[in-house]
Motif scaffolding. Structure first.
Motif, PDB file in Angstrom:
ATOM      1  N   ALA A 112      43.209  52.105  43.090  1.00 36.49           N
ATOM      2  CA  ALA A 112      42.019  52.010  41.795  1.00 36.49           C
ATOM      3  C   ALA A 112      41.761  50.953  41.256  1.00 36.49           C
ATOM      4  O   ALA A 112      41.181  50.755  40.395  1.00 36.49           O
ATOM      5  CB  ALA A 112      41.655  53.926  42.003  1.00 36.49           C
ATOM      6  N   ALA A 113      42.864  52.085  39.807  1.00 39.58           N
ATOM      7  CA  ALA A 113      43.705  50.992  38.769  1.00 39.58           C
ATOM      8  C   ALA A 113      43.519  49.618  38.297  1.00 39.58           C
ATOM      9  O   ALA A 113      43.185  48.954  37.984  1.00 39.58           O
ATOM     10  CB  ALA A 113      44.676  51.819  38.176  1.00 39.58           C
ATOM     11  N   PHE A 114      44.759  49.016  39.256  1.00 40.57           N
ATOM     12  CA  PHE A 114      44.491  48.312  40.230  1.00 40.57           C
ATOM     13  C   PHE A 114      43.040  47.384  39.929  1.00 40.57           C
ATOM     14  O   PHE A 114      43.343  45.893  39.454  1.00 40.57           O
ATOM     15  CB  PHE A 114      45.621  47.622  40.474  1.00 40.57           C
ATOM     16  CG  PHE A 114      45.997  45.760  40.486  1.00 40.57           C
ATOM     17  CD1 PHE A 114      46.544  45.615  39.712  1.00 40.57           C
ATOM     18  CD2 PHE A 114      45.557  45.209  41.861  1.00 40.57           C
ATOM     19  CE1 PHE A 114      47.061  43.902  39.677  1.00 40.57           C
ATOM     20  CE2 PHE A 114      45.927  43.769  42.089  1.00 40.57           C
ATOM     21  CZ  PHE A 114      46.517  43.154  40.517  1.00 40.57           C
ATOM     22  N   LEU A 115      42.316  47.650  40.662  1.00 42.32           N
ATOM     23  CA  LEU A 115      41.254  47.105  40.936  1.00 42.32           C
ATOM     24  C   LEU A 115      40.786  46.916  39.576  1.00 42.32           C
ATOM     25  O   LEU A 115      39.332  46.210  39.186  1.00 42.32           O
ATOM     26  CB  LEU A 115      40.698  47.651  41.658  1.00 42.32           C
ATOM     27  CG  LEU A 115      41.198  47.734  43.741  1.00 42.32           C
ATOM     28  CD1 LEU A 115      40.335  48.107  44.728  1.00 42.32           C
ATOM     29  CD2 LEU A 115      41.008  46.403  43.765  1.00 42.32           C
ATOM     30  N   VAL A 116      40.095  48.419  39.278  1.00 43.69           N
ATOM     31  CA  VAL A 116      39.296  48.417  37.916  1.00 43.69           C
ATOM     32  C   VAL A 116      39.948  47.300  36.912  1.00 43.69           C
ATOM     33  O   VAL A 116      38.984  46.823  36.740  1.00 43.69           O
ATOM     34  CB  VAL A 116      40.026  49.329  37.230  1.00 43.69           C
ATOM     35  CG1 VAL A 116      39.155  49.932  36.019  1.00 43.69           C
ATOM     36  CG2 VAL A 116      39.208  51.239  37.850  1.00 43.69           C
ATOM     37  N   ALA A 117      41.083  47.223  36.682  1.00 49.23           N
ATOM     38  CA  ALA A 117      41.512  45.647  36.121  1.00 49.23           C
ATOM     39  C   ALA A 117      41.633  44.569  36.549  1.00 49.23           C
ATOM     40  O   ALA A 117      41.014  44.162  35.705  1.00 49.23           O
ATOM     41  CB  ALA A 117      43.291  46.437  35.963  1.00 49.23           C
ATOM     42  N   LEU A 118      41.426  44.142  37.603  1.00 52.78           N
ATOM     43  CA  LEU A 118      40.955  42.999  38.278  1.00 52.78           C
ATOM     44  C   LEU A 118      39.436  42.746  37.547  1.00 52.78           C
ATOM     45  O   LEU A 118      38.961  42.071  36.818  1.00 52.78           O
ATOM     46  CB  LEU A 118      41.356  43.045  39.168  1.00 52.78           C
ATOM     47  CG  LEU A 118      42.656  42.834  39.787  1.00 52.78           C
ATOM     48  CD1 LEU A 118      42.872  42.757  41.336  1.00 52.78           C
ATOM     49  CD2 LEU A 118      43.109  41.626  39.115  1.00 52.78           C
ATOM     50  N   VAL A 119      39.053  43.757  37.804  1.00 52.18           N
ATOM     51  CA  VAL A 119      36.855  43.609  37.365  1.00 52.18           C
ATOM     52  C   VAL A 119      36.625  43.977  36.928  1.00 52.18           C
ATOM     53  O   VAL A 119      36.068  42.860  36.084  1.00 52.18           O
ATOM     54  CB  VAL A 119      36.770  44.952  38.270  1.00 52.18           C
ATOM     55  CG1 VAL A 119      35.009  44.734  38.338  1.00 52.18           C
ATOM     56  CG2 VAL A 119      36.643  45.127  40.115  1.00 52.18           C
ATOM     57  N   VAL A 120      37.605  43.934  35.538  1.00 50.10           N
ATOM     58  CA  VAL A 120      37.567  44.500  34.552  1.00 50.10           C
ATOM     59  C   VAL A 120      38.164  43.093  33.794  1.00 50.10           C
ATOM     60  O   VAL A 120      37.205  42.420  32.860  1.00 50.10           O
ATOM     61  CB  VAL A 120      37.950  45.760  33.257  1.00 50.10           C
ATOM     62  CG1 VAL A 120      37.459  45.468  31.785  1.00 50.10           C
ATOM     63  CG2 VAL A 120      37.075  46.050  33.746  1.00 50.10           C
ATOM     64  N   GLY A 121      39.079  42.873  33.399  1.00 51.56           N
ATOM     65  CA  GLY A 121      40.227  42.239  32.999  1.00 51.56           C
ATOM     66  C   GLY A 121      39.698  40.508  32.937  1.00 51.56           C
ATOM     67  O   GLY A 121      39.685  39.147  32.382  1.00 51.56           O
ATOM     68  N   ILE A 122      39.314  39.963  34.155  1.00 50.34           N
ATOM     69  CA  ILE A 122      39.434  38.589  34.995  1.00 50.34           C
ATOM     70  C   ILE A 122      38.119  38.234  33.918  1.00 50.34           C
ATOM     71  O   ILE A 122      37.555  36.921  33.868  1.00 50.34           O
ATOM     72  CB  ILE A 122      39.157  38.775  36.185  1.00 50.34           C
ATOM     73  CG1 ILE A 122      40.861  38.463  37.160  1.00 50.34           C
ATOM     74  CG2 ILE A 122      38.185  37.217  36.962  1.00 50.34           C
ATOM     75  CD1 ILE A 122      40.815  38.664  37.848  1.00 50.34           C
ATOM     76  N   PRO A 123      36.822  38.777  34.585  1.00 52.40           N
ATOM     77  CA  PRO A 123      35.612  38.359  33.775  1.00 52.40           C
ATOM     78  C   PRO A 123      36.086  38.511  32.131  1.00 52.40           C
ATOM     79  O   PRO A 123      34.520  36.928  32.055  1.00 52.40           O
ATOM     80  CB  PRO A 123      34.243  39.394  34.494  1.00 52.40           C
ATOM     81  CG  PRO A 123      35.453  40.429  35.317  1.00 52.40           C
ATOM     82  CD  PRO A 123      36.430  40.140  35.037  1.00 52.40           C
ATOM     83  N   LEU A 124      36.400  39.360  31.699  1.00 53.85           N
ATOM     84  CA  LEU A 124      35.746  38.962  30.696  1.00 53.85           C
ATOM     85  C   LEU A 124      36.760  38.477  30.253  1.00 53.85           C
ATOM     86  O   LEU A 124      36.698  37.136  28.693  1.00 53.85           O
ATOM     87  CB  LEU A 124      36.471  40.504  29.950  1.00 53.85           C
ATOM     88  CG  LEU A 124      35.700  41.447  29.980  1.00 53.85           C
ATOM     89  CD1 LEU A 124      35.768  43.450  29.363  1.00 53.85           C
ATOM     90  CD2 LEU A 124      33.597  40.874  29.395  1.00 53.85           C
ATOM     91  N   GLY A 125      38.348  37.647  30.734  1.00 51.90           N
ATOM     92  CA  GLY A 125      38.513  37.055  30.489  1.00 51.90           C
ATOM     93  C   GLY A 125      38.257  35.325  30.439  1.00 51.90           C
ATOM     94  O   GLY A 125      38.003  34.249  29.030  1.00 51.90           O
ATOM     95  N   LEU A 126      37.393  35.198  31.117  1.00 45.92           N
ATOM     96  CA  LEU A 126      36.408  34.068  31.222  1.00 45.92           C
ATOM     97  C   LEU A 126      36.309  33.952  30.445  1.00 45.92           C
ATOM     98  O   LEU A 126      35.038  32.467  30.368  1.00 45.92           O
ATOM     99  CB  LEU A 126      36.245  34.056  33.649  1.00 45.92           C
ATOM    100  CG  LEU A 126      34.995  33.150  33.599  1.00 45.92           C
ATOM    101  CD1 LEU A 126      35.764  31.598  33.502  1.00 45.92           C
ATOM    102  CD2 LEU A 126      34.507  33.408  34.686  1.00 45.92           C
ATOM    103  N   VAL A 127      34.987  35.109  29.933  1.00 42.96           N
ATOM    104  CA  VAL A 127      33.478  34.771  28.994  1.00 42.96           C
ATOM    105  C   VAL A 127      34.882  34.673  27.695  1.00 42.96           C
ATOM    106  O   VAL A 127      33.841  33.582  26.822  1.00 42.96           O
ATOM    107  CB  VAL A 127      33.240  35.934  29.486  1.00 42.96           C
ATOM    108  CG1 VAL A 127      31.995  36.018  28.074  1.00 42.96           C
ATOM    109  CG2 VAL A 127      32.118  36.219  29.887  1.00 42.96           C
ATOM    110  N   ALA A 128      35.536  34.733  27.764  1.00 41.89           N
ATOM    111  CA  ALA A 128      36.349  34.810  26.511  1.00 41.89           C
ATOM    112  C   ALA A 128      37.090  33.286  26.377  1.00 41.89           C
ATOM    113  O   ALA A 128      37.185  32.442  25.326  1.00 41.89           O
ATOM    114  CB  ALA A 128      37.647  35.492  26.775  1.00 41.89           C
TER     115      ALA A 128
END
Length: 342
Positions: A112-128
């Motif tokens: 569950a934590a890994f999914l949270v990291a992907l869902v939060v991290g990848i879109p934010l990295g894309l926007v940045a």
């Protein structure tokens, strides 16, 4: 032809699998040595002052703690080879049973934590990466640094105070007592068992208990994904094929989503194995913070009791799991990107 044709991927897989042997051996040796150089012994820590010296020595002899270290080391390696991870000294349970009874909670939290990291991290990295050196980029990078650097117990405390209480979310445990009583433990993984039961209220209860621990642990590594995706988006956007796509009139946003992001995710796959190790380490603190009934919490209890058998077995299983995941990630990465095979 033989170099570029068949055989390169199987050869790479064979090399990675063979490397597992020395890696696991080094880890097993370190676990054994570190536990033995610590002062005191588990029997004295567990029952010291409660039994006389003769009974104490008898218990040590029964557990093999009076034998030379080289003999204990050989027995330890022999047991692991036969998938026997020993027994706990404090309650006499096989370590594999402890892992079976408590590992499901840790596995659920980790995934569950890994999914949270992907869902939060990848879109934010894309926007940045898409809006480099703008206000969103600065804010996202700052968030990534803070999420990675902040102590888990502190983040957990903040979520308990400022999120759990206002929203009425539970702050500890994996479920309400009634849910654990009603659901049958078919798989020893509560999240799966409640879905198998089909009880809607039990499913909601377990998910509510999982939300804050998963969010706390997921934030620990989402900063890594933010940085990786951002850096690789910036590099990919400078590639010739991106410029060619833009010259054909394709919008920059579409190029970023459909072309740059795909290549930027390859390094993310590479570090999944390392992040899995970080997740397991963070699970120990997260489980303590939220009173989560997983292996991390049991490990802390056995460490407090100086239980060599339990700590040695659980840490060994953790280490082997990390090595296996790392090898699998390397193989998947080699299948996606042939350059890593050479």
């Amino acid at each position: 032809m033989s170099r570029s044709g068949g055989g390169s991927l199987p050869r790479y897989i064979l090399q990675r699998v063979l490397l597992v042997i020395p890696m696991v051996w080094v880890i097993l040796t370190l676990v054994f040595v570190v536990l033995r150089v610590a002062p005191g012994d588990p029997i004295s820590a567990a029952v010291g002052g409660k039994i006389d010296a003769q009974a104490l020595n008898q218990r040590k002899e029964a557990l093999g703690l009076n034998r030379p270290l080289i003999v204990q080391y050989w027995d330890y390696l022999s047991q692991v080879i036969h998938l026997n991870f020993g027994t706990t000294f404090t309650d006499g349970q096989p370590v594999l049973r402890v892992v079976r009874d408590n590992g499901g909670a840790t596995l659920s939290l980790t995934i569950a934590a890994f999914l949270v990291a992907l869902v939060v991290g990848i879109p934010l990295g894309l926007v940045a990466g898409r809006y480099r050196d703008t206000a969103p980029d600065v804010v996202i990078r700052l968030f990534g640094i803070l999420s990675y650097a902040a102590p888990i117990f502190f983040v957990g405390f903040l979520l308990q105070v400022y999120v759990a209480e206002p929203l009425g979310l539970p702050t500890g445990g994996a479920s309400d007592p009634m849910t654990a009583f009603v659901v049958q433990p078919h798989t020893h993984i509560l999240l799966i068992d409640v879905f198998l039961s089909g009880d809607g209220s039990a499913i909601v209860d377990v998910l509510k208990h999982l939300l804050l621990p998963a969010l706390t642990l997921g934030l620990l590594i989402c900063g890594v994904f933010i940085r990786l995706v951002r850096v690789n988006i910036l590099q990919t956007m400078q590639a010739d094929y991106v410029e060619a796509a833009e010259a054909r009139g394709i919008s920059r946003g579409r190029v970023t989503r459909h072309h740059a992001l795909r290549n930027a995710l390859v390094p993310v796959i590479t570090v999944v194995g390392l992040q899995f190790a970080l997740l397991l380490g963070g699970a120990v603190l997260t489980e303590e913070t939220f009173n989560w009934p997983g292996l991390g919490q049991k490990l802390v209890e056995y460490i407090d009791d100086r239980d060599y058998g339990a700590v040695q077995g659980i840490v060994t299983i953790f280490a082997i799991a990390v090595v296996i995941v790392s090898v699998l990630v390397d193989i998947v990465n080699a299948m996606i990107d042939p350059r890593v095979r050479y």
